[in-house]
Design a protein around this motif. Structure first.
Motif, PDB file in Angstrom:
ATOM      1  N   ASP A   1       0.818  -1.204   0.000  1.00 58.88           N
ATOM      2  CA  ASP A   1       0.000   0.000   0.000  1.00 58.88           C
ATOM      3  C   ASP A   1       0.855   1.259   0.000  1.00 58.88           C
ATOM      4  OD1 ASP A   1      -2.056  -1.782   0.060  1.00 58.88           O
ATOM      5  OD2 ASP A   1      -3.027  -0.963   1.847  1.00 58.88           O
ATOM      6  N   THR A   2       1.943   1.248   0.768  1.00 55.67           N
ATOM      7  CA  THR A   2       2.843   2.402   0.769  1.00 55.67           C
ATOM      8  C   THR A   2       3.442   2.605  -0.612  1.00 55.67           C
ATOM      9  OG1 THR A   2       3.392   2.217   3.127  1.00 55.67           O
ATOM     10  CG2 THR A   2       4.994   3.327   1.720  1.00 55.67           C
ATOM     11  N   GLY A   3       3.842   1.514  -1.261  1.00 56.39           N
ATOM     12  CA  GLY A   3       4.387   1.624  -2.610  1.00 56.39           C
ATOM     13  C   GLY A   3       3.406   2.234  -3.581  1.00 56.39           C
ATOM     14  N   VAL A   4       2.135   1.839  -3.499  1.00 59.77           N
ATOM     15  CA  VAL A   4       1.122   2.392  -4.400  1.00 59.77           C
ATOM     16  C   VAL A   4       0.876   3.861  -4.082  1.00 59.77           C
ATOM     17  CG1 VAL A   4      -1.258   2.215  -5.208  1.00 59.77           C
ATOM     18  CG2 VAL A   4       0.043   0.139  -4.721  1.00 59.77           C
ATOM     19  N   VAL A   5       0.820   4.206  -2.797  1.00 60.41           N
ATOM     20  CA  VAL A   5       0.644   5.611  -2.408  1.00 60.41           C
ATOM     21  C   VAL A   5       1.751   6.473  -3.002  1.00 60.41           C
ATOM     22  CG1 VAL A   5       0.772   7.215  -0.452  1.00 60.41           C
ATOM     23  CG2 VAL A   5      -0.672   5.191  -0.296  1.00 60.41           C
ATOM     24  N   VAL A   6       2.991   5.998  -2.901  1.00 55.93           N
ATOM     25  CA  VAL A   6       4.135   6.758  -3.421  1.00 55.93           C
ATOM     26  C   VAL A   6       4.073   6.874  -4.933  1.00 55.93           C
ATOM     27  CG1 VAL A   6       6.644   6.740  -3.717  1.00 55.93           C
ATOM     28  CG2 VAL A   6       5.634   6.216  -1.485  1.00 55.93           C
ATOM     29  N   LEU A   7       3.830   5.762  -5.617  1.00 50.80           N
ATOM     30  CA  LEU A   7       3.803   5.792  -7.074  1.00 50.80           C
ATOM     31  C   LEU A   7       2.640   6.654  -7.571  1.00 50.80           C
ATOM     32  CD1 LEU A   7       5.181   4.988  -9.602  1.00 50.80           C
ATOM     33  CD2 LEU A   7       4.075   2.747  -9.503  1.00 50.80           C
ATOM     34  N   ASP A   8       1.484   6.570  -6.911  1.00 44.15           N
ATOM     35  CA  ASP A   8       0.368   7.456  -7.259  1.00 44.15           C
ATOM     36  C   ASP A   8       0.796   8.921  -7.135  1.00 44.15           C
ATOM     37  OD1 ASP A   8      -1.287   5.312  -7.704  1.00 44.15           O
ATOM     38  OD2 ASP A   8      -2.707   5.770  -6.093  1.00 44.15           O
ATOM     39  N   GLY A   9       1.542   9.236  -6.075  1.00 41.36           N
ATOM     40  CA  GLY A   9       1.981  10.610  -5.871  1.00 41.36           C
ATOM     41  C   GLY A   9       2.901  11.097  -6.975  1.00 41.36           C
ATOM     42  N   PHE A  10       3.846  10.249  -7.397  1.00 37.18           N
ATOM     43  CA  PHE A  10       4.751  10.634  -8.485  1.00 37.18           C
ATOM     44  C   PHE A  10       3.982  10.810  -9.795  1.00 37.18           C
ATOM     45  CE2 PHE A  10       8.292   9.164  -5.766  1.00 37.18           C
ATOM     46  CZ  PHE A  10       9.208  10.173  -6.011  1.00 37.18           C
ATOM     47  N   LEU A  11       3.032   9.913 -10.057  1.00 33.83           N
ATOM     48  CA  LEU A  11       2.235  10.025 -11.280  1.00 33.83           C
ATOM     49  C   LEU A  11       1.375  11.285 -11.257  1.00 33.83           C
ATOM     50  CD1 LEU A  11       1.075   6.309 -11.633  1.00 33.83           C
ATOM     51  CD2 LEU A  11       2.706   7.505 -13.112  1.00 33.83           C
ATOM     52  N   ARG A  12       0.745  11.547 -10.119  1.00 32.44           N
ATOM     53  CA  ARG A  12      -0.126  12.715  -9.991  1.00 32.44           C
ATOM     54  C   ARG A  12       0.654  14.019 -10.213  1.00 32.44           C
ATOM     55  NH1 ARG A  12      -2.191  11.047  -5.713  1.00 32.44           N
ATOM     56  NH2 ARG A  12      -0.852  12.073  -4.198  1.00 32.44           N
ATOM     57  N   ALA A  13       1.896  14.044  -9.741  1.00 29.41           N
ATOM     58  CA  ALA A  13       2.730  15.235  -9.886  1.00 29.41           C
ATOM     59  C   ALA A  13       3.354  15.354 -11.271  1.00 29.41           C
ATOM     60  CB  ALA A  13       3.825  15.227  -8.823  1.00 29.41           C
ATOM     61  N   GLY A  14       3.155  14.342 -12.115  1.00 28.06           N
ATOM     62  CA  GLY A  14       3.738  14.376 -13.453  1.00 28.06           C
ATOM     63  C   GLY A  14       5.232  14.132 -13.469  1.00 28.06           C
ATOM     64  N   LEU A  15       5.776  13.542 -12.403  1.00 25.70           N
ATOM     65  CA  LEU A  15       7.211  13.311 -12.314  1.00 25.70           C
ATOM     66  C   LEU A  15       7.647  12.023 -12.999  1.00 25.70           C
ATOM     67  CD1 LEU A  15       7.725  14.401  -8.597  1.00 25.70           C
ATOM     68  CD2 LEU A  15       8.438  15.654 -10.642  1.00 25.70           C
ATOM     69  N   ILE A  16       6.697  11.118 -13.230  1.00 26.31           N
ATOM     70  CA  ILE A  16       6.993   9.873 -13.936  1.00 26.31           C
ATOM     71  C   ILE A  16       6.065   9.782 -15.139  1.00 26.31           C
ATOM     72  CG2 ILE A  16       6.976   7.353 -13.807  1.00 26.31           C
ATOM     73  CD1 ILE A  16       7.674   7.512 -10.905  1.00 26.31           C
ATOM     74  N   PRO A  17       6.599   9.847 -16.350  1.00 29.76           N
ATOM     75  CA  PRO A  17       5.754   9.745 -17.547  1.00 29.76           C
ATOM     76  C   PRO A  17       5.237   8.327 -17.746  1.00 29.76           C
ATOM     77  CG  PRO A  17       8.066   9.870 -18.175  1.00 29.76           C
ATOM     78  CD  PRO A  17       8.022  10.072 -16.691  1.00 29.76           C
ATOM     79  N   ALA A  18       4.193   8.206 -18.555  1.00 28.54           N
ATOM     80  CA  ALA A  18       3.541   6.910 -18.766  1.00 28.54           C
ATOM     81  C   ALA A  18       4.506   5.873 -19.333  1.00 28.54           C
ATOM     82  CB  ALA A  18       2.332   7.077 -19.685  1.00 28.54           C
ATOM     83  N   ASP A  19       5.378   6.281 -20.247  1.00 30.33           N
ATOM     84  CA  ASP A  19       6.283   5.300 -20.852  1.00 30.33           C
ATOM     85  C   ASP A  19       7.308   4.791 -19.829  1.00 30.33           C
ATOM     86  OD1 ASP A  19       7.519   7.766 -20.685  1.00 30.33           O
ATOM     87  OD2 ASP A  19       8.658   7.531 -22.546  1.00 30.33           O
ATOM     88  N   ALA A  20       7.717   5.655 -18.897  1.00 27.98           N
ATOM     89  CA  ALA A  20       8.643   5.214 -17.854  1.00 27.98           C
ATOM     90  C   ALA A  20       7.959   4.240 -16.907  1.00 27.98           C
ATOM     91  CB  ALA A  20       9.187   6.416 -17.089  1.00 27.98           C
ATOM     92  N   LEU A  21       6.678   4.486 -16.617  1.00 26.58           N
ATOM     93  CA  LEU A  21       5.940   3.579 -15.747  1.00 26.58           C
ATOM     94  C   LEU A  21       5.826   2.201 -16.387  1.00 26.58           C
ATOM     95  CD1 LEU A  21       4.210   3.107 -13.211  1.00 26.58           C
ATOM     96  CD2 LEU A  21       2.230   3.839 -14.550  1.00 26.58           C
ATOM     97  N   ALA A  22       5.522   2.177 -17.680  1.00 29.86           N
ATOM     98  CA  ALA A  22       5.349   0.911 -18.382  1.00 29.86           C
ATOM     99  C   ALA A  22       6.635   0.092 -18.389  1.00 29.86           C
ATOM    100  CB  ALA A  22       4.877   1.163 -19.806  1.00 29.86           C
TER     101      ALA A  22
END
Length: 307
Positions: free
Chosen positions: A152-173
């Motif tokens: 859950d902590t990992g998802v909270v953190v990753l959601d935060g980076f995505l929401r802030a636009g710090l991780i683009p979709a291609d990097a996530l994939a």
């Protein structure tokens, strides 16, 4: 040394060696500490007492006395990137969380009060500088926390980076493949699968995970009800548009309250859910939501048969 020069020295973290280069000896620094004009940030690093005790100041102080190539990482790095991170259970008894740092392979692992160190092999593109402080990049920071923290902590953190636009979709994939050789890769894959930057904050993320874990019907995240002209009339943390049930997280109420509301000419049931209840009693929260979904689904079936 003039007062102006001394003010310049004290305005940022400094070591005794730096002070000596400015003509300020060890005895003078000790006197300034004793008089309350200077405080110690971590062992070996000082700053003027007027400087706010901010995370950025402590991070800058840490890298000043660590081996060459040391980089701020983990929860500290995420916070420096502007992403809120749930506290490490080990930090709950501490007044101030330690600065998490990484040193290069081959360097001696430092043991310094106020720091938590580990050894990491980092590529050049995995390190960025924030205000002059070397920090693991958003992708590397999120991947490390997703691999090593609870799900859950990992998802909270990753959601935060995505929401802030710090991780683009291609990097996530490509994140799972990129760190396939690292420990915790299965946890990372699960976190990436569950991540959704449309969640507005930690409470929305945790509610979404609880809903998914309960196996409820497919849910929309951050659902917006719009007018005929495209104007947003309302945003739900979670919504089931098929039965017109939406969840709002509220800061004050101590129980879930359901109320009818007309949005864009449609009748919705709005569940006003206290964020504190999501944190303290997620099972009761999910049970209440599931009950309302079953009720609305039965009513929709009755209406269709009557028609």
């Amino acid at each position: 040394m003039t007062p102006t020069d001394l003010s310049s020295l004290l305005s940022r973290p400094f070591t005794l060696a730096v002070a000596a280069r400015h003509g300020v000896g060890r005895s003078v620094v000790r006197r300034l500490v004793r008089d309350g004009d200077v405080r110690r940030v971590i062992h070996g690093v000082y700053v003027g007492a007027h400087v706010v005790d901010a995370l950025e100041v402590r991070a800058r102080a840490a890298v000043m006395v660590l081996p060459r190539g040391a980089v701020v990482c983990g929860r500290t790095a995420a916070r420096l990137h502007g992403v809120r991170v749930p506290a490490d259970p080990r930090e709950r008894a501490r007044r101030t969380a330690p600065i998490e740092v990484a040193v290069p392979v081959g360097a001696a692992l430092p043991r310094r009060h106020g720091c938590r160190a580990r050894v990491l092999a980092l590529r050049a593109e995995e390190v960025v500088r924030l205000g002059g402080v070397p920090v693991t990049s958003p992708v590397r920071t999120a991947a490390d926390l997703a691999r090593t923290a609870d799900r859950d902590t990992g998802v909270v953190v990753l959601d935060g980076f995505l929401r802030a636009g710090l991780i683009p979709a291609d990097a996530l994939a490509g994140m799972v493949g990129r760190y396939a050789g690292h420990p915790g890769r299965r946890r990372l894959a699960e976190v990436v699968r569950l991540a959704d930057g449309r969640s507005a904050d930690e409470d929305e993320t945790r509610l979404r995970l609880a809903v998914l874990g309960a196996g409820l019907a497919a849910v929309e995240v951050g659902w917006e009800v719009r007018s005929a002209f495209g104007r947003t009339l309302h945003r739900f943390a979670l919504a089931w548009p098929g039965v017109r049930v939406g969840v709002d997280l509220t800061p004050h109420q101590q129980w879930i309250r359901a109320r009818a509301r007309s949005l864009a000419g449609q009748g919705w049931v709005v569940l006003e859910c206290p964020a504190i209840q999501v944190r303290d009693n997620p099972a009761a929260t999910i049970a209440r939501i599931a009950s309302e979904l079953r009720l609305r689904d039965r009513r929709r079936g009755d209406d269709e048969r009557a028609a």
